[in-house]
Design an enzyme around this catalytic site. Structure first.
Site, short mmCIF file in Angstrom:
data_model
loop_
_atom_site.label_atom_id
_atom_site.label_comp_id
_atom_site.label_asym_id
_atom_site.label_seq_id
_atom_site.Cartn_x
_atom_site.Cartn_y
_atom_site.Cartn_z
N TYR A 1 38.83 13.77 -5.77
CA TYR A 1 39.85 12.90 -5.19
C TYR A 1 39.21 12.12 -4.05
O TYR A 1 38.49 12.69 -3.22
CB TYR A 1 41.01 13.74 -4.64
CG TYR A 1 42.09 12.94 -3.93
CD1 TYR A 1 42.90 12.05 -4.64
CD2 TYR A 1 42.29 13.08 -2.56
CE1 TYR A 1 43.89 11.32 -3.99
CE2 TYR A 1 43.29 12.35 -1.91
CZ TYR A 1 44.08 11.48 -2.63
OH TYR A 1 45.06 10.75 -1.99
N ASP B 1 31.31 11.38 -0.63
CA ASP B 1 32.61 11.42 0.06
C ASP B 1 32.68 12.75 0.81
O ASP B 1 32.95 13.80 0.21
CB ASP B 1 33.74 11.27 -0.96
CG ASP B 1 35.11 11.29 -0.28
OD1 ASP B 1 35.16 11.56 0.94
OD2 ASP B 1 36.11 11.03 -0.96
N LYS C 1 39.21 13.42 8.42
CA LYS C 1 39.63 14.76 8.87
C LYS C 1 38.98 15.20 10.18
O LYS C 1 39.37 14.74 11.23
CB LYS C 1 39.42 15.77 7.73
CG LYS C 1 40.21 15.32 6.47
CD LYS C 1 40.31 16.35 5.40
CE LYS C 1 40.87 15.78 4.13
NZ LYS C 1 42.22 16.12 3.81
N1 PLP Z 1 38.35 11.91 0.16
C1 PLP Z 1 38.46 13.24 0.12
C2 PLP Z 1 37.30 14.06 -0.34
C3 PLP Z 1 39.64 13.87 0.52
O1 PLP Z 1 39.74 15.21 0.46
C4 PLP Z 1 40.71 13.05 0.95
C5 PLP Z 1 41.99 13.68 1.35
O2 PLP Z 1 42.24 14.84 1.20
C6 PLP Z 1 40.55 11.67 0.99
C7 PLP Z 1 39.36 11.12 0.60
C8 PLP Z 1 41.67 10.79 1.49
O3 PLP Z 1 41.82 10.96 2.85
P1 PLP Z 1 43.21 10.60 3.58
O4 PLP Z 1 44.21 11.57 3.05
O5 PLP Z 1 42.91 10.73 5.03
O6 PLP Z 1 43.53 9.20 3.20
#
Ligand code: PLP
Length: 429
Positions: free
Chosen positions: A144, A238, A266
């Site tokens: 994700y 990511d 985060k």
């Molecule tokens: N990328 C990863 C690996 C994530 O775990 C998340 C959210 O959990 C995101 C992107 C998206 O981040 P946000 O919820 O701050 O938009």
């Protein structure tokens, strides 16, 4: 355990907020029951509106590595708030936080701040496309990367098939440039490169946390890097979840494979809305206003959020050796304890932990990709979740999420968790 006030608050919320929540993962849909409404957080604990206390293994889905209401972060935020909430003009705090990140990662020359992980990844993808002058991207089933259109492609299609949007409202025209590959399977990525000569980047969670916790094989990441180099595509890690979590240098610090671009979120905001993407100057300088790739944000680099991020990262850097070793020891103590408690009750459990991230699957086989993850027993997970909640332990409300240890969680709390799990597993068996 009385949760009446939460139930009432949820009913009221549902009248004015779709599904009663502002992010679907909060909605307890896959485990049953209704979400707890939170009054406050205190160190390792969440306290709901009925005054129940729970040891929190979710930590706002990752940001709170020092637990709730950390004193140092709180003081830094209050100090910043008193000077004004937002200026829409540069502050030295942005340069300081960017400088900290550059000093941690020799391969990072420049950082751009945004306000969420979604925004960070969406912008990094645009930058990769602009920099390489190519359109297609490769993502992995089960990873994700936030909810931007081209990344909202559900797993399930085989490698090399162009993705289908996983949500109404995402035109197929937008996701036709997203190719899906299988996690930990380099052959499936090779197939993507055979299928398209127009691949701008490959994006991966090097420690996947959104299909449950599934670490990549070290060799797989090395091969991925070599493949990207061979085909002139950028490799994007990511690390929105794993950044400053798995180790101070995230997954990169564990595997040693260096991506072309990395995204953060985060922990980088210490609980405030911050995201970032970063890389070598030759790529990052393609961004507007220096280069042609447009990207912007009214609240990007917000001074209060920067203060929280700085207070979070400075503490981590200062205490790196103690913090990460202790977090990992606790994460391992927890998952090993859960595994043996499950096994005593005749329940198969696959467990893993790296740094402060941990996961467990109700599955009798090891989980290495999304299809494996989907073969887990979600009914058992739901029963476990409900049972543990009654005992005062707050785990993420889905089999396909990752758990987090904060510095506020003690060995004694973990032992209590394992004891409660022994009881819950016995009831489930
Ligand atoms: N990328 C990863 C690996 C994530 O775990 C998340 C959210 O959990 C995101 C992107 C998206 O981040 P946000 O919820 O701050 O938009």
């Amino acid at each position: 355990m009385n949760q009446d006030k939460s139930v009432k608050a949820y009913e009221k919320a549902c009248r004015v907020i779709p599904g009663g929540v502002d992010s679907p993962v909060r909605a307890f849909q896959s485990v049953g029951g209704t979400p707890l409404f939170i009054k406050k957080g205190e160190g390792a604990y969440l306290i709901d509106v009925d005054d129940n206390r729970y040891v929190d293994y979710v930590q706002s889905w990752g940001p709170l590595i020092f637990g709730h209401a950390d004193d140092t972060i709180e003081k830094a935020v209050i100090k910043a708030v008193k000077k004004g909430l937002s200026f829409g003009a540069p502050t030295k705090a942005e340069t300081k936080l960017a400088g900290l990140i550059c000093s941690l990662f020799p391969e990072i020359d420049k950082v751009r701040f945004v306000s969420s992980g979604t925004e960070a990844v969406m912008s990094a993808i645009r930058l990769a496309r602009g920099f390489t002058c190519k359109d297609d991207i490769v993502k992995f089933e089960g990873c994700y990367h936030g909810h931007s259109d081209s990344l909202l492609v559900q797993a399930g299609s085989g490698a090399t098939t162009f993705g289908n949007p996983s949500s109404p409202g995402v035109p197929a025209d937008l996701t036709k440039h997203t190719l899906l590959a299988k996690y930990n399977d380099i052959k499936s990525v090779k197939e993507c490169f055979k299928h398209s000569k127009n691949i701008a980047c490959v994006i991966i969670e090097p420690l996947a946390g959104n299909m449950g916790f599934v670490p990549a094989d070290p060799k797989f990441l090395e091969d991925l890097k070599a493949l990207c180099e061979k085909h002139g595509a950028l490799l994007i890690f990511d690390e929105v979840m794993s950044g400053f979590r798995a180790s101070l240098k995230g997954a990169q610090g564990i595997y040693g494979t260096v991506p072309d671009l990395v995204t953060f979120g985060k922990v980088i905001g210490g609980g405030m809305p911050v995201g970032a993407f970063a890389g070598r100057a030759e790529i990052m300088d393609s961004l507007s206003p220096q280069g042609p790739v447009y990207q912007a944000g009214t609240l990007s680099g917000n001074p209060v959020a920067m203060a929280a991020g700085l207070a979070s990262l400075e503490q981590l850097i200062e205490n790196e050796a103690v913090v990460y070793a202790s977090l990992e020891a606790k994460a391992k103590r927890l998952v090993e304890g859960l595994k043996s408690a499950a096994s005593d009750a005749g329940i198969a459990l696959q467990v893993d932990a790296i740094g402060s991230m941990f996961g467990f699957f109700f599955n009798d086989k090891p989980v290495r990709n999304f299809a494996d993850a989907l073969s887990s027993d979600t009914k058992r997970f739901a029963a476990f979740h409900q049972g543990m909640l009654k005992e005062g332990f707050y785990f993420a409300c889905s089999q396909f999420e990752t758990g987090f240890i904060s510095t506020a969680i003690s060995d004694a709390m973990i032992d209590d968790t394992i004891e409660a799990a022994q009881k819950v597993f016995k009831e489930m068996a």
